[in-house]
Design a protein around this motif. Structure first.
Motif, PDB file in Angstrom:
ATOM      1  N   ALA A  30       0.810  -1.225   0.000  1.00 21.60           N
ATOM      2  CA  ALA A  30       0.000   0.000   0.000  1.00 21.60           C
ATOM      3  C   ALA A  30       0.841   1.272   0.000  1.00 21.60           C
ATOM      4  O   ALA A  30       0.338   2.349  -0.326  1.00 21.60           O
ATOM      5  N   ASP A  31       2.124   1.164   0.313  1.00 19.92           N
ATOM      6  CA  ASP A  31       2.997   2.348   0.336  1.00 19.92           C
ATOM      7  C   ASP A  31       3.169   2.975  -1.041  1.00 19.92           C
ATOM      8  O   ASP A  31       3.593   4.124  -1.148  1.00 19.92           O
ATOM      9  N   ILE A  32       2.822   2.257  -2.092  1.00 22.65           N
ATOM     10  CA  ILE A  32       2.997   2.795  -3.442  1.00 22.65           C
ATOM     11  C   ILE A  32       2.286   4.134  -3.620  1.00 22.65           C
ATOM     12  O   ILE A  32       2.743   4.990  -4.373  1.00 22.65           O
ATOM     13  N   ALA A  33       1.205   4.342  -2.905  1.00 26.48           N
ATOM     14  CA  ALA A  33       0.445   5.586  -3.034  1.00 26.48           C
ATOM     15  C   ALA A  33       1.042   6.724  -2.217  1.00 26.48           C
ATOM     16  O   ALA A  33       0.616   7.866  -2.347  1.00 26.48           O
ATOM     17  N   SER A  34       2.042   6.438  -1.388  1.00 25.68           N
ATOM     18  CA  SER A  34       2.574   7.473  -0.494  1.00 25.68           C
ATOM     19  C   SER A  34       3.879   8.096  -0.974  1.00 25.68           C
ATOM     20  O   SER A  34       4.443   8.938  -0.294  1.00 25.68           O
ATOM     21  N   TYR A  35       4.358   7.716  -2.142  1.00 23.22           N
ATOM     22  CA  TYR A  35       5.654   8.208  -2.621  1.00 23.22           C
ATOM     23  C   TYR A  35       5.539   9.421  -3.538  1.00 23.22           C
ATOM     24  O   TYR A  35       6.459   9.737  -4.268  1.00 23.22           O
ATOM     25  N   GLY A  36       4.401  10.102  -3.489  1.00 18.54           N
ATOM     26  CA  GLY A  36       4.233  11.287  -4.324  1.00 18.54           C
ATOM     27  C   GLY A  36       3.843  10.903  -5.729  1.00 18.54           C
ATOM     28  O   GLY A  36       3.515   9.757  -6.007  1.00 18.54           O
ATOM     29  N   PRO A  37       3.893  11.851  -6.642  1.00 21.93           N
ATOM     30  CA  PRO A  37       3.542  11.500  -8.015  1.00 21.93           C
ATOM     31  C   PRO A  37       4.513  10.463  -8.573  1.00 21.93           C
ATOM     32  O   PRO A  37       5.720  10.561  -8.373  1.00 21.93           O
ATOM     33  N   LEU A  38       3.964   9.462  -9.249  1.00 23.44           N
ATOM     34  CA  LEU A  38       4.775   8.434  -9.887  1.00 23.44           C
ATOM     35  C   LEU A  38       4.869   8.759 -11.369  1.00 23.44           C
ATOM     36  O   LEU A  38       3.906   9.241 -11.965  1.00 23.44           O
ATOM     37  N   THR A  39       6.025   8.475 -11.963  1.00 25.42           N
ATOM     38  CA  THR A  39       6.231   8.808 -13.361  1.00 25.42           C
ATOM     39  C   THR A  39       6.428   7.549 -14.188  1.00 25.42           C
ATOM     40  O   THR A  39       6.774   6.485 -13.664  1.00 25.42           O
ATOM     41  N   THR A  40       6.227   7.690 -15.490  1.00 24.77           N
ATOM     42  CA  THR A  40       6.518   6.604 -16.413  1.00 24.77           C
ATOM     43  C   THR A  40       8.026   6.509 -16.580  1.00 24.77           C
ATOM     44  O   THR A  40       8.771   7.405 -16.175  1.00 24.77           O
ATOM     45  N   GLU A  41       8.485   5.427 -17.206  1.00 25.52           N
ATOM     46  CA  GLU A  41       9.929   5.200 -17.352  1.00 25.52           C
ATOM     47  C   GLU A  41      10.620   6.340 -18.092  1.00 25.52           C
ATOM     48  O   GLU A  41      11.703   6.767 -17.718  1.00 25.52           O
ATOM     49  N   GLY A  43       9.582   9.375 -18.142  1.00 29.60           N
ATOM     50  CA  GLY A  43       9.333  10.617 -17.427  1.00 29.60           C
ATOM     51  C   GLY A  43       8.318  11.527 -18.101  1.00 29.60           C
ATOM     52  O   GLY A  43       8.070  12.634 -17.635  1.00 29.60           O
ATOM     53  N   ALA A  44       7.704  11.068 -19.191  1.00 34.98           N
ATOM     54  CA  ALA A  44       6.785  11.899 -19.956  1.00 34.98           C
ATOM     55  C   ALA A  44       5.454  12.137 -19.234  1.00 34.98           C
ATOM     56  O   ALA A  44       4.830  13.174 -19.427  1.00 34.98           O
ATOM     57  N   ARG A  45       5.032  11.173 -18.414  1.00 35.07           N
ATOM     58  CA  ARG A  45       3.755  11.319 -17.708  1.00 35.07           C
ATOM     59  C   ARG A  45       3.957  11.119 -16.223  1.00 35.07           C
ATOM     60  O   ARG A  45       4.821  10.356 -15.789  1.00 35.07           O
ATOM     61  N   LEU A  63      -5.761   6.975 -11.092  1.00 36.40           N
ATOM     62  CA  LEU A  63      -4.583   7.755 -11.436  1.00 36.40           C
ATOM     63  C   LEU A  63      -5.050   9.100 -11.981  1.00 36.40           C
ATOM     64  O   LEU A  63      -5.987   9.139 -12.797  1.00 36.40           O
ATOM     65  N   SER A  64      -4.416  10.169 -11.549  1.00 36.81           N
ATOM     66  CA  SER A  64      -4.783  11.479 -12.062  1.00 36.81           C
ATOM     67  C   SER A  64      -4.591  11.501 -13.573  1.00 36.81           C
ATOM     68  O   SER A  64      -3.631  10.940 -14.102  1.00 36.81           O
ATOM     69  N   GLY A  65      -5.551  12.111 -14.270  1.00 35.74           N
ATOM     70  CA  GLY A  65      -5.460  12.219 -15.722  1.00 35.74           C
ATOM     71  C   GLY A  65      -5.889  10.976 -16.478  1.00 35.74           C
ATOM     72  O   GLY A  65      -5.683  10.894 -17.687  1.00 35.74           O
ATOM     73  N   VAL A  66      -6.473   9.997 -15.776  1.00 35.28           N
ATOM     74  CA  VAL A  66      -6.951   8.771 -16.436  1.00 35.28           C
ATOM     75  C   VAL A  66      -8.450   8.645 -16.136  1.00 35.28           C
ATOM     76  O   VAL A  66      -8.848   8.001 -15.178  1.00 35.28           O
ATOM     77  N   PRO A  67      -9.292   9.267 -16.980  1.00 35.08           N
ATOM     78  CA  PRO A  67     -10.719   9.323 -16.668  1.00 35.08           C
ATOM     79  C   PRO A  67     -11.566   8.167 -17.196  1.00 35.08           C
ATOM     80  O   PRO A  67     -12.685   7.972 -16.740  1.00 35.08           O
ATOM     81  N   THR A  68     -11.053   7.405 -18.179  1.00 31.93           N
ATOM     82  CA  THR A  68     -11.897   6.395 -18.827  1.00 31.93           C
ATOM     83  C   THR A  68     -11.234   5.024 -18.839  1.00 31.93           C
ATOM     84  O   THR A  68     -10.018   4.903 -18.677  1.00 31.93           O
ATOM     85  N   LYS A  69     -12.054   4.006 -19.077  1.00 33.85           N
ATOM     86  CA  LYS A  69     -11.539   2.645 -19.206  1.00 33.85           C
ATOM     87  C   LYS A  69     -10.548   2.555 -20.369  1.00 33.85           C
ATOM     88  O   LYS A  69      -9.514   1.898 -20.255  1.00 33.85           O
ATOM     89  N   GLU A  70     -10.820   3.241 -21.457  1.00 29.52           N
ATOM     90  CA  GLU A  70      -9.928   3.206 -22.618  1.00 29.52           C
ATOM     91  C   GLU A  70      -8.558   3.809 -22.276  1.00 29.52           C
ATOM     92  O   GLU A  70      -7.527   3.279 -22.676  1.00 29.52           O
ATOM     93  N   ALA A  71      -8.558   4.891 -21.520  1.00 25.81           N
ATOM     94  CA  ALA A  71      -7.295   5.517 -21.110  1.00 25.81           C
ATOM     95  C   ALA A  71      -6.536   4.593 -20.165  1.00 25.81           C
ATOM     96  O   ALA A  71      -5.303   4.482 -20.243  1.00 25.81           O
ATOM     97  N   ASP A  73      -6.809   1.242 -20.090  1.00 26.32           N
ATOM     98  CA  ASP A  73      -6.333   0.120 -20.910  1.00 26.32           C
ATOM     99  C   ASP A  73      -5.074   0.486 -21.688  1.00 26.32           C
ATOM    100  O   ASP A  73      -4.184  -0.339 -21.873  1.00 26.32           O
ATOM    101  N   ALA A  74      -4.989   1.723 -22.146  1.00 25.15           N
ATOM    102  CA  ALA A  74      -3.833   2.173 -22.931  1.00 25.15           C
ATOM    103  C   ALA A  74      -2.547   2.175 -22.096  1.00 25.15           C
ATOM    104  O   ALA A  74      -1.450   2.155 -22.648  1.00 25.15           O
ATOM    105  N   LEU A  75      -2.684   2.166 -20.776  1.00 22.24           N
ATOM    106  CA  LEU A  75      -1.511   2.193 -19.894  1.00 22.24           C
ATOM    107  C   LEU A  75      -1.047   0.798 -19.467  1.00 22.24           C
ATOM    108  O   LEU A  75      -0.070   0.674 -18.733  1.00 22.24           O
ATOM    109  N   ARG A  76      -1.722  -0.239 -19.941  1.00 22.50           N
ATOM    110  CA  ARG A  76      -1.358  -1.613 -19.569  1.00 22.50           C
ATOM    111  C   ARG A  76       0.133  -1.839 -19.819  1.00 22.50           C
ATOM    112  O   ARG A  76       0.670  -1.497 -20.864  1.00 22.50           O
ATOM    113  N   GLY A  77       0.820  -2.388 -18.807  1.00 20.53           N
ATOM    114  CA  GLY A  77       2.248  -2.683 -18.930  1.00 20.53           C
ATOM    115  C   GLY A  77       3.164  -1.525 -18.563  1.00 20.53           C
ATOM    116  O   GLY A  77       4.382  -1.685 -18.537  1.00 20.53           O
TER     117      GLY A  77
END
Length: 168
Positions: A30-41, A43-45, A63-71, A73-77
């Motif tokens: 559960a600590d994953i949510a306590s490390y501040g904003p998390l970035t992609t590899e 660093g773009a998002r 996740l902030s900025g991810v409002p839909t199921k399609e968005a 799904d696009a982040l899978r992996g």
């Protein structure tokens, strides 16, 4: 990458309202949510993480900025990274996997065996994957004090006392 550590990955959408299934690589998941904003590899998002409930093999999260199921799904992996300074300090005999990658592996006589290419854990403990010109493919070495008595991050090396037959 030395200033960031991979703390989790997005396994896909969870439900139809933009939540994701989040796998945590943290000692306390559960600590994953306590490390501040998390970035992609790359660093773009960047994402603020809000855990909503535990699910099989992880958490449902917003996740902030991810409002839909399609968005979602696009982040899978997508792997998520936290700034190193946000992570807790470790005792002397514990290491972040990211710190072990690339270390030179030497035997107890000082002979170079290769480099640490990966740190694996399939449930029974950590295993170092060594690769090098003198090895026949990859060699898996148990990451125990008996087999790896010395980890010297400052010098960029690990000393390995391999069990007989491991490197043959």
């Amino acid at each position: 990458m030395a200033d960031r550590v991979c703390v989790g990955a997005i396994a896909g959408a969870f439900g139809v309202r933009g939540e994701v299934r989040l796998k945590s690589f943290c000692a306390e998941p559960a600590d994953i949510a306590s490390y501040g904003p998390l970035t992609t590899e790359d660093g773009a998002r960047s994402f603020e993480v809000t855990l909503t409930r535990p699910v099989t093999s992880g958490f449902a999260a917003r996740l902030s900025g991810v409002p839909t199921k399609e968005a979602a799904d696009a982040l899978r992996g997508t792997r998520l990274y936290a700034p190193r300074e946000a992570l807790p300090g470790l005792p002397d005999d514990e290491f972040y996997h990211a710190d072990l990658l690339g270390l030179t592996a030497l035997d107890t006589g000082g002979k170079t065996l290769g480099k640490v290419a990966a740190v694996l854990n399939h449930g029974a403990g950590d295993i170092l994957e060594l690769r090098g010109p003198g090895l026949k493919g990859s060699v898996l070495v148990p990451f125990t004090r008996a087999v790896v008595p010395t980890v010297d991050l400052a010098s960029g090396r690990v000393i390995i006392d391999p069990p007989e037959g491991l490197l043959d």
